[in-house]
Design an enzyme around this catalytic site. Structure first.
Site, PDB file in Angstrom:
ATOM      1  N   LYS A   1      48.794  48.255  44.183  1.00 27.87           N
ATOM      2  CA  LYS A   1      49.531  48.645  45.397  1.00 27.87           C
ATOM      3  C   LYS A   1      50.943  48.077  45.370  1.00 27.87           C
ATOM      4  O   LYS A   1      51.146  46.952  44.936  1.00 27.87           O
ATOM      5  CB  LYS A   1      48.792  48.100  46.629  1.00 27.87           C
ATOM      6  CG  LYS A   1      49.534  48.280  47.945  1.00 27.87           C
ATOM      7  CD  LYS A   1      48.740  47.743  49.125  1.00 27.87           C
ATOM      8  CE  LYS A   1      49.255  46.398  49.591  1.00 27.87           C
ATOM      9  NZ  LYS A   1      48.575  45.896  50.805  1.00 27.87           N
TER      10      LYS A   1
ATOM     11  N   ASP B   1      44.277  45.937  46.587  1.00 22.25           N
ATOM     12  CA  ASP B   1      45.477  45.385  45.957  1.00 22.25           C
ATOM     13  C   ASP B   1      45.056  44.128  45.192  1.00 22.25           C
ATOM     14  O   ASP B   1      43.926  43.647  45.343  1.00 22.25           O
ATOM     15  CB  ASP B   1      46.598  45.089  46.967  1.00 22.25           C
ATOM     16  CG  ASP B   1      46.147  44.198  48.111  1.00 22.25           C
ATOM     17  OD1 ASP B   1      45.281  43.320  47.882  1.00 22.25           O
ATOM     18  OD2 ASP B   1      46.663  44.355  49.232  1.00 22.25           O
TER      19      ASP B   1
ATOM     20  N   GLN C   1      52.374  35.287  56.200  1.00 23.35           N
ATOM     21  CA  GLN C   1      53.639  34.602  55.870  1.00 23.35           C
ATOM     22  C   GLN C   1      53.282  33.205  55.350  1.00 23.35           C
ATOM     23  O   GLN C   1      53.523  32.192  56.000  1.00 23.35           O
ATOM     24  CB  GLN C   1      54.508  34.516  57.114  1.00 23.35           C
ATOM     25  CG  GLN C   1      54.907  35.893  57.644  1.00 23.35           C
ATOM     26  CD  GLN C   1      55.786  35.803  58.871  1.00 23.35           C
ATOM     27  OE1 GLN C   1      56.693  34.984  58.939  1.00 23.35           O
ATOM     28  NE2 GLN C   1      55.521  36.640  59.862  1.00 23.35           N
TER      29      GLN C   1
ATOM     30  N   GLY D   1      57.148  34.938  82.405  1.00 22.51           N
ATOM     31  CA  GLY D   1      56.396  35.138  81.165  1.00 22.51           C
ATOM     32  C   GLY D   1      55.782  33.869  80.599  1.00 22.51           C
ATOM     33  O   GLY D   1      55.003  33.924  79.642  1.00 22.51           O
TER      34      GLY D   1
HETATM   35  C1  R5P Z   1      47.746  42.378  52.417  1.00 25.11           C
HETATM   36  O1  R5P Z   1      47.866  41.647  51.469  1.00 25.11           O
HETATM   37  C2  R5P Z   1      46.522  42.393  53.299  1.00 25.11           C
HETATM   38  O2  R5P Z   1      45.396  41.867  52.676  1.00 25.11           O
HETATM   39  C3  R5P Z   1      46.236  43.801  53.775  1.00 25.11           C
HETATM   40  O3  R5P Z   1      45.938  44.600  52.640  1.00 25.11           O
HETATM   41  C4  R5P Z   1      47.409  44.399  54.477  1.00 25.11           C
HETATM   42  O4  R5P Z   1      48.023  43.479  55.303  1.00 25.11           O
HETATM   43  C5  R5P Z   1      46.953  45.590  55.264  1.00 25.11           C
HETATM   44  O5  R5P Z   1      48.012  46.088  56.012  1.00 25.11           O
HETATM   45  P1  R5P Z   1      48.092  47.622  56.379  1.00 25.11           P
HETATM   46  O6  R5P Z   1      46.784  48.029  57.009  1.00 25.11           O
HETATM   47  O7  R5P Z   1      49.241  47.684  57.328  1.00 25.11           O
HETATM   48  O8  R5P Z   1      48.362  48.375  55.114  1.00 25.11           O
END
Ligand code: R5P
Length: 317
Positions: free
Chosen positions: A195, A172, A100, A41
């Site tokens: 959200k 969000d 992260q 790998g």
């Molecule tokens: C989060 O803060 C990002 O900007 C995206 O809204 C999020 O990571 C989207 O992830 P998913 O499509 O899994 O809801």
């Protein structure tokens, strides 16, 4: 930079189609590099041509398989450095691990900073990336970074699809700033959804601030992986009377579950995205892909020529 005579563009294995399109834009052939895996790998690479004193660009979005693509890019940088390249630019159209980016719970890593350290330690002299999950990640690097935006590429397409007076929706609070920029460029209204993330694959959207009744809406975000955020936002927009709902996403990384979710969410007319990461071809008209190869190619050309890249932040008229 040590004296550099020529530009050499190399592709990792994450998105060879994009790399080829960038090379075509630049009127160059992709450089020859042998990329392979050992049976256990481990990644291996060998440049199959001289890179001594070259201005080397290594194109590799660190999308899935994230760790393999990241490691491959690191060893390519290492090999180019040891082969005496004059300057090495890591080109990450998508920067993985970006979510992260802070310690928001006890005993968790700041993996985006660790990845930044790894890229620098490997020997990158500079970085090109696009729509980082948060702008602050720029500060994780002490080497020059050119942070591009997909907006100048997506907005002309969105203008045609959405028509006049759309409402730009942040799904969000974290994406509100990005949505405001889209709002200015599209000359539309603004709304934001509240959200709550329940876990890595489940979100709940509870409230909407802004008027979307009888409006064509576009949800803007840096990325989607499970489509949970988009579908939850679309449902609340529909409940509040939105006429039509589109999504504009810089990095679309839908797996099988995400694709199923998108296809089974009739509230979303279409998702418009870029080719920064490879895109599936089984979503039919539900997905529209716009290429960022000219944007990245032009950035590479300007960096090589020592010219400003800031004109790439605006729409070409
Ligand atoms: C989060 O803060 C990002 O900007 C995206 O809204 C999020 O990571 C989207 O992830 P998913 O499509 O899994 O809801």
């Amino acid at each position: 930079m040590k004296t550099s005579s020529h530009i050499c563009v190399y592709s990792g294995s994450a998105n060879p189609e994009l790399s080829q399109a960038i090379a075509d834009y630049l009127g160059l052939s992709l450089g020859k590099v042998h990329l392979t895996r050992f049976p256990d790998g481990e990644n291996f690479c060998q440049f199959e041509e001289n890179v001594r004193t070259a201005d080397v660009f290594i194109i590799q979005p660190t999308c899935a398989p994230v760790n393999d693509n990241l490691m491959e890019m690191l060893i390519m940088i290492d090999a180019a450095r040891r082969a005496s390249a004059a300057r090495i630019t890591a080109v990450l159209p998508y920067f993985g691990y970006a979510r992260q980016d802070r310690k928001d719970k006890p005993r968790v890593p700041i993996s985006a900073k660790l990845v930044a350290n790894m890229i620098t330690t490997a020997g990158a002299d500079r970085l090109i990336t696009m729509d980082l999950h948060s702008q602050q990640i720029q500060g994780f690097f002490d080497i020059p970074m050119d942070h591009l935006y997909a907006r100048p590429v997506l907005v002309p397409v969105l203008k045609e699809i959405l028509g006049p007076d759309p409402v730009v929706v942040a799904p969000d609070s974290g994406s509100a700033k990005m949505a405001m920029y889209y709002c200015d460029m599209l000359e539309g209204g603004f709304a934001v959804v509240a959200k709550r993330r329940i876990n890595a694959t489940t979100v709940a959207s509870s409230h909407l601030v802004g008027d979307v009744k009888d409006k064509v809406c576009v949800i803007t975000d840096d990325l989607t992986s499970t489509a949970g955020t988009l579908c939850a936002a679309a449902k609340i927009l529909k409940e509040k009377g939105a006429k039509k709902i589109y999504c504009a996403i810089s990095h679309c990384m839908l797996g099988d579950k995400g694709k199923e979710k998108l296809l089974s969410t009739p509230e979303i007319e279409q998702l418009i995205t870029t080719d920064a990461v490879p895109q599936p071809d089984d979503l039919g008209g539900k997905l529209k892909v716009v290429s960022v190869a000219p944007l990245l190619g032009e950035a590479i050309r300007r960096i090589h020529d020592g010219k400003s890249v800031s004109t790439l932040f605006y729409i070409k008229h």
